[in-house]
Design a protein around this motif. Structure first.
Motif, short mmCIF file in Angstrom:
data_model
loop_
_atom_site.label_atom_id
_atom_site.label_comp_id
_atom_site.label_asym_id
_atom_site.label_seq_id
_atom_site.Cartn_x
_atom_site.Cartn_y
_atom_site.Cartn_z
N VAL B 218 0.85 -1.20 0.00
CA VAL B 218 0.00 0.00 0.00
C VAL B 218 0.88 1.25 0.00
CG1 VAL B 218 -1.57 1.34 1.46
CG2 VAL B 218 -2.04 -1.07 1.00
N GLY B 219 2.02 1.18 0.69
CA GLY B 219 2.96 2.30 0.73
C GLY B 219 3.46 2.66 -0.65
N VAL B 221 2.01 2.58 -3.50
CA VAL B 221 1.09 3.34 -4.34
C VAL B 221 0.69 4.67 -3.71
CG1 VAL B 221 0.23 1.26 -5.45
CG2 VAL B 221 -0.95 2.16 -3.45
N GLY B 222 1.32 5.03 -2.59
CA GLY B 222 1.06 6.35 -2.03
C GLY B 222 0.75 6.35 -0.56
N GLY B 223 0.84 5.20 0.09
CA GLY B 223 0.52 5.12 1.51
C GLY B 223 1.67 5.51 2.42
N GLY B 224 2.83 5.87 1.84
CA GLY B 224 3.95 6.26 2.68
C GLY B 224 4.67 5.06 3.25
N GLY B 225 5.61 5.32 4.17
CA GLY B 225 6.36 4.23 4.78
C GLY B 225 7.40 3.67 3.84
N ILE B 226 7.86 2.45 4.12
CA ILE B 226 9.00 1.89 3.39
C ILE B 226 8.65 1.63 1.93
CG2 ILE B 226 8.53 -0.54 3.94
CD1 ILE B 226 11.95 1.23 3.86
N GLY B 227 7.38 1.34 1.64
CA GLY B 227 6.97 1.09 0.26
C GLY B 227 7.26 2.29 -0.62
N LEU B 228 6.95 3.47 -0.12
CA LEU B 228 7.17 4.70 -0.88
C LEU B 228 8.66 4.95 -1.08
CD1 LEU B 228 5.32 6.81 -2.13
CD2 LEU B 228 5.70 8.24 -0.11
N VAL B 229 9.44 4.72 -0.01
CA VAL B 229 10.90 4.91 -0.10
C VAL B 229 11.47 3.97 -1.15
CG1 VAL B 229 13.07 4.83 1.19
CG2 VAL B 229 10.97 5.59 2.33
N LEU B 230 11.05 2.71 -1.11
CA LEU B 230 11.53 1.71 -2.07
C LEU B 230 11.19 2.14 -3.49
CD1 LEU B 230 12.60 -1.14 -2.83
CD2 LEU B 230 10.29 -1.99 -2.45
N PHE B 231 9.95 2.57 -3.66
CA PHE B 231 9.50 2.95 -5.00
C PHE B 231 10.32 4.12 -5.55
CE2 PHE B 231 5.83 4.05 -7.93
CZ PHE B 231 6.00 2.90 -8.68
N SER B 232 10.67 5.06 -4.66
CA SER B 232 11.43 6.22 -5.13
C SER B 232 12.84 5.80 -5.57
CB SER B 232 11.49 7.30 -4.04
OG SER B 232 12.27 6.84 -2.97
N TYR B 233 13.44 4.82 -4.89
CA TYR B 233 14.77 4.35 -5.29
C TYR B 233 14.70 3.60 -6.62
CZ TYR B 233 17.28 5.78 -1.14
OH TYR B 233 17.89 6.52 -0.18
N ILE B 234 13.61 2.79 -6.80
CA ILE B 234 13.47 2.06 -8.06
C ILE B 234 13.28 3.04 -9.22
CG2 ILE B 234 11.92 0.51 -9.36
CD1 ILE B 234 11.53 -1.09 -6.83
N LYS B 235 12.48 4.07 -8.97
CA LYS B 235 12.24 5.06 -10.03
C LYS B 235 13.52 5.81 -10.40
CE LYS B 235 8.61 7.18 -8.41
NZ LYS B 235 7.41 7.98 -8.19
N ALA B 236 14.43 5.92 -9.41
CA ALA B 236 15.68 6.62 -9.67
C ALA B 236 16.76 5.66 -10.18
CB ALA B 236 16.16 7.32 -8.39
#
Lengths: 262, 269
Positions: B218-219, B221-236
């Protein structure tokens, strides 16, 4: 003496059309120890559950302590139920709670609101529950889980719970059906003694004829939902038994049960 | 070996049933593979690119060196854990209250029980991820909304689980409290709760376990937490750090699984 409990032309029909009880009229007075006998399915269990309206009657009047049970709702119904102590074949204790807590459940109906929700029983009630458990020989088990007790012990807790209600009448649904003869004797004696000491009325459903004869002041016989016998234990002769159980189906006396008919 | 017809009819019928089942399964799989236009052997044929990606781009995991980056990742793990615990706990408390009305044997309004259960089943059959998308679209992104999405899905699941725990409870203990003249809240507090508490806690711990995994997703797709951090590293395209984060998530999931598993085992005794 005024009857504590009256059935007036009471009938019960279940949704599937089965007639559980037909036109029962019966008065029960304080001090009476009434055994209800009859074959399985004759309506004994239904009869008891009509008293505190765990099962509603289809027609007729069940009058408990001067009030018609059919009209009562909510708090009034609960107030009437408090007056009826009930003892069950399967003891119906909350197994995960202690013996002490199960006995105190008898006071729940007397506690209101938050105190009832949190189980904040009065100090006097706790003392009384403890003394009662000791007098029933359960002093050593007060803090044991109810689920860990033997059948006979569980039933004594069930009786303690019923007595803690300060009931006017005790209803016992096959209280000894799941017990060995020695425990059964203890339970029946406890019920008789408590009924006498507190001048209660006690109605007991029984399968054991000898037990019914030994302890009752009065015996009521049901057959297929009809009242076919109502009288003193002495009056329960062969003809009466044939009316209750049908000719040739009268239950034989077990030797152990005959032994405590004293 | 005796000839086939010596076998009892039942055995031959069973063999025919198995043959039919596996034949049908093969056909369905072939159709599905054709439908998704995917050749299962492609992974091995063109597998090189995939394996290179894993071994070159992801491996080895790297702890980010820049000031504050590692702290941000650890904070993300903390947020994810907090989201899972908070949502499972809030859901459990609400689910207990709702479940009382979802069981015919317990509810003071037994006729409404199937309705309550039906609503719970409906909500439960929508995955947490879909709830998250619906909520993000309407309420915007953030941990608060992620929390709501997780709470909704665990609530629906726990209502069902708690109601079934109560259904398993013997009616006997409740009948005696009814006969005593106890009110509905009293019967709940003194009959149902003590009898079902072990089962409730066990289901709560299971839902906590599920929420740890779900909150990472859930993080993303926009729920914050580690999911969001992970997603930002993958996008970069910073896959080494992403791999480090994936390992951290795995460690968290394993740690929580182990802990709740132990607690549930203790409860079963």
């Amino acid at each position: 003496m005024q009857p504590i409990l009256s059935f007036r032309n009471v009938s019960k029909r279940y949704a599937n059309g089965a007639h559980a009880l037909e036109d029962i009229t019966l008065d029960i007075r304080p001090g009476e120890f009434v055994s209800v006998i009859g074959p399985s399915g004759s309506g004994k269990s239904t009869l008891l559950r009509l008293v505190n309206r765990l099962i509603p009657a289809t027609s007729g009047h069940v009058i408990l302590d001067g009030r018609d049970m059919a009209r009562l709702r909510g708090a009034d119904l609960r107030a009437q139920r408090r007056k009826v102590g009930m003892v069950f074949q399967n003891y119906n204790l909350v197994h995960r709670l202690s013996v002490f807590q199960n006995a105190l459940h008898g006071r729940l109906g007397h506690l209101g609101g938050l105190r009832g929700l949190l189980g904040l029983y009065a100090e006097a009630d706790k003392r009384r529950a403890f003394d009662l458990l000791v007098s029933l020989g359960l002093g050593a088990f007060c803090y044991a889980r109810a689920g860990e007790l033997s059948g006979g012990q569980k039933q004594r807790v069930g009786i303690a719970r019923a007595i803690m209600q300060d009931p006017k009448i005790l209803l016992c649904d096959e209280p000894i059906a799941s017990l060995d003869p020695a425990s059964a004797k203890t339970i029946m004696e406890t019920l008789r003694d408590e009924t006498r000491r507190r001048n209660l009325a006690c109605v007991v459903n029984l399968h054991q004829l000898d037990v019914a004869r030994a302890y009752s002041t009065r015996i009521v016989g049901l057959r297929q939902g009809r009242l076919v016998f109502d009288g003193a234990p002495d009056a329960l002769d062969a003809a009466a038994l044939a009316r209750i159980y049908g000719p040739g189906h009268v239950p034989a006396a077990a030797p152990e049960e005959a032994a405590h008919a004293s | 070996m005796p000839p086939d017809r010596a076998l009892p009819e039942a055995v031959r019928a069973e063999r025919r049933a198995y043959a039919l089942f596996f034949g049908a399964l093969l056909l369905v799989v072939a159709l599905c593979t054709w439908g998704v236009a995917f050749n299962p052997f492609e992974l091995f044929g063109k597998g090189d690119a995939f394996w290179t990606f894993l071994s070159e781009d992801f491996w080895p995991p790297r702890i980010p060196q820049r000031e504050g980056r590692l702290e941000a990742i650890l904070a993300g793990i903390g947020v994810t854990f907090a989201m899972a615990v908070a949502s499972a706990t809030v859901a459990a408390v609400l689910a207990f209250l709702v479940a009382l009305f979802a069981s015919e044997r317990v509810s003071p309004f037994p006729r409404l029980a199937p309705l309550v259960r039906g609503a719970a089943t409906f909500v439960r059959n929508i995955p947490a991820l879909v709830w998250a998308f619906i909520l993000f679209s309407s309420l915007g992104i953030g941990t608060g909304v992620g929390f709501v999405a997780l709470t909704l899905s665990s609530l629906a699941f726990l209502v069902r689980a708690f109601a079934e725990t109560m259904e398993d409870l013997s009616q006997d203990g409740l009948e005696s409290l009814l006969a005593i003249g106890a009110t509905f809240p009293q019967r709940v507090a003194h009959g149902i709760l003590p009898s079902c508490l072990g089962g409730f806690v066990s289901w709560y711990l299971y839902s906590l376990e599920v929420n740890i995994r779900a909150s990472a997703v859930v993080g993303m797709v926009g729920g914050g937490g580690i999911g969001l951090v992970l997603f930002s590293y993958i996008k970069a395209f910073n896959y080494h750090v992403a791999f480090f984060i994936i390992l951290l998530i795995a460690a968290l999931v394993i740690a929580v699984d182990w802990m709740t598993g132990r607690l549930r085992k203790e409860l079963a005794l």
